[in-house]
Write a protein that holds these residues in place. Structure first.
Motif, PDB file in Angstrom:
ATOM      1  N   CYS A   1       0.860  -1.165  -0.006  1.00  0.00           N
ATOM      2  CA  CYS A   1       0.005   0.004  -0.002  1.00  0.00           C
ATOM      3  C   CYS A   1       0.836   1.291  -0.053  1.00  0.00           C
TER       4      CYS A   1
ATOM      5  N   GLU B   1      -8.311  -4.029  -9.211  1.00  0.00           N
ATOM      6  CA  GLU B   1      -8.571  -3.200  -7.940  1.00  0.00           C
ATOM      7  C   GLU B   1      -7.570  -3.608  -6.752  1.00  0.00           C
ATOM      8  N   TYR B   2      -6.950  -2.526  -6.269  1.00  0.00           N
ATOM      9  CA  TYR B   2      -6.254  -2.914  -4.929  1.00  0.00           C
ATOM     10  C   TYR B   2      -6.806  -2.217  -3.701  1.00  0.00           C
ATOM     11  N   HIS B   3      -7.206  -3.026  -2.708  1.00  0.00           N
ATOM     12  CA  HIS B   3      -7.920  -2.309  -1.514  1.00  0.00           C
ATOM     13  C   HIS B   3      -7.071  -2.807  -0.379  1.00  0.00           C
ATOM     14  N   CYS B   4      -6.501  -1.579   0.401  1.00  0.00           N
ATOM     15  CA  CYS B   4      -5.884  -2.088   1.677  1.00  0.00           C
ATOM     16  C   CYS B   4      -6.738  -2.347   2.717  1.00  0.00           C
ATOM     17  N   LYS B   5      -6.699  -3.386   3.521  1.00  0.00           N
ATOM     18  CA  LYS B   5      -7.609  -3.412   4.769  1.00  0.00           C
ATOM     19  C   LYS B   5      -7.123  -2.841   5.849  1.00  0.00           C
TER      20      LYS B   5
ATOM     21  N   GLY C   1      -7.742   1.108   4.078  1.00  0.00           N
ATOM     22  CA  GLY C   1      -8.800   1.492   3.396  1.00  0.00           C
ATOM     23  C   GLY C   1      -8.513   2.208   2.223  1.00  0.00           C
ATOM     24  N   TYR C   2      -7.395   2.433   1.709  1.00  0.00           N
ATOM     25  CA  TYR C   2      -7.119   3.089   0.289  1.00  0.00           C
ATOM     26  C   TYR C   2      -7.331   2.056  -0.499  1.00  0.00           C
ATOM     27  N   THR C   3      -8.139   2.652  -1.567  1.00  0.00           N
ATOM     28  CA  THR C   3      -8.382   1.817  -2.826  1.00  0.00           C
ATOM     29  C   THR C   3      -7.997   2.393  -4.017  1.00  0.00           C
ATOM     30  N   SER C   4      -7.528   1.719  -5.134  1.00  0.00           N
ATOM     31  CA  SER C   4      -7.002   2.221  -6.301  1.00  0.00           C
ATOM     32  C   SER C   4      -6.964   1.250  -7.405  1.00  0.00           C
TER      33      SER C   4
END
Length: 402
Positions: free
Chosen positions: A342, A359-363, A366-369
């Protein structure tokens, strides 16, 4: 200084074509003779030793002039040096059957089982001695006479005026003659004190190149049409291979050359656009893909060819020399975790990337891109670390260097 190759298209008469063809063939045969000698003597002779042993032989046997004979030795030694560099970077890997441990053994020229063969007619020419400009023509030395040949240098006119010209190579491709001339340009050197931009570039198939700069601007070069064209060429090759006729084989060869030219053109366009956009004083950071294997086990069978066949290395080399010409530089950074980390909180999570939705979603934060954008962001960060001398893994890349 940056050295590039200029491609001059020659327009010889029928008589001149015969002379060029004969010169290239005799030069090729002489190279094979020297290559055999060098191989038989376990790669020990230096240029002076080869000259002492073979100079008069190749001049008398193949009718080469003095400078041509000297160039033969340089050509053969340069080819062996290039091959040695290639095989030394790919060590032999083997597993101990008793312990199960893997070992690496460095390879060199002694691993070659037979001498290097020069199959394609060629001829290396020394500037002034073997080739030069005479008014609006090229003066080229042959085994018989020195000939004045018409030529065109479309797209290279400015380089001919600005650069220092050196050794040239005469080749024949698709029935046409070309002179590839080395040209050294005195371009501005990159200096960190005049830094303007740091750009991270993520290479892939869905997006051929995704760039991210210090201002957060993102650019995507779509690979959708490129993949469609690659598949078209693949289907056409399969059809011709199934026929197996002589005409099909000739067509197959022509298609391969056409596809290679198309690939080179795409890579030229992409790299030129990036360099023109950011200009002088830019650090272009790219992943170091050395020894990185593109696994195909989990890739659908129809897409495996696309996974391993695009010329990322060529794109890298084009970007390196174009950047150098503009006073910029290319830095290769560690490729590990660039698509899993991330860029906001630094957490590495393999599961955060969804290959289906890209898609990349950091658990964690919460950053998504977009996943390609994430890769470019991380690469840009590593490029910034190189600029600020922050501890990281990187290598500065020069033109014509891996």
């Amino acid at each position: 200084m940056t050295t590039i190759s200029l491609k001059l298209h020659l327009y010889p008469t029928d008589k001149q074509s015969n002379l060029l063809e004969a010169t290239m063939e005799q030069y090729r045969l002489a190279c094979n003779l020297v290559s055999n000698y060098y191989f038989d003597h376990i790669f020990k002779p230096k240029q002076a030793d080869l000259q002492k042993s073979l100079y008069h032989l190749i001049r008398n046997k193949f009718g080469l002039k003095a400078q041509m004979a000297q160039s033969v030795f340089k050509t053969v030694l340069a080819r062996y040096k290039a091959v040695n560099n290639q095989i030394s970077k790919k060590p032999y890997k083997y597993q101990d059957k008793n312990t199960g441990e893997w070992y690496k053994e460095k390879r060199d020229l002694t691993w070659l089982q037979k001498p290097i063969r020069f199959n394609r007619p060629q001829y290396d020419l020394v500037s002034v001695r073997d080739w030069s400009f005479v008014k609006s023509q090229l003066s080229i030395n042959t085994i018989a006479t020195r000939e004045k040949v018409n030529y065109s240098a479309k797209g290279f006119e400015d380089y001919l005026k600005q650069g220092k010209l050196g050794t040239a190579k005469l080749v024949k491709s698709c029935g046409r003659y070309y002179l590839h001339v080395s040209c050294t340009l005195d371009n501005p050197k990159f200096n960190k004190t005049t830094l303007k931009h740091v750009v991270g570039i993520d290479r892939g198939l869905r997006f051929l190149a995704t760039s991210f700069d210090e201002h957060g601007e993102v650019s995507f070069v779509s690979g959708k049409k490129i993949l469609a064209t690659r598949r078209k060429y693949k289907r056409l090759r399969q059809q011709l291979q199934s026929k197996g006729t002589k005409s099909a084989k000739r067509r197959l060869k022509a298609i391969g050359q056409r596809e290679n030219r198309w690939m080179s053109d795409i890579n030229h366009q992409v790299t030129k656009t990036l360099v023109d956009k950011y200009g002088t004083g830019t650090v272009f950071a790219i992943e170091d893909l050395t020894n990185v294997s593109f696994a195909t086990e989990k890739v659908a069978k129809p897409r495996r060819y696309e996974q391993v066949s695009w010329s990322f290395y060529q794109l890298e080399q084009f970007l390196a020399y174009k950047a150098e010409l503009r006073g910029s530089t290319v830095v290769k950074v560690d490729a590990h975790y660039t698509s899993q980390r991330c860029p906001k909180c630094g957490v590495i999570d393999k599961q955060a990337r969804n290959h289906g939705t890209h898609e990349y979603h950091c658990k964690h934060c919460g950053y998504t891109s977009n996943d390609d954008r994430i890769g470019a962001m991380n690469i840009q960060l590593l490029g910034t670390n190189w600029v600020t001398n922050k501890e990281t893994t990187f290598n500065q890349l020069q033109a014509n260097q891996e």
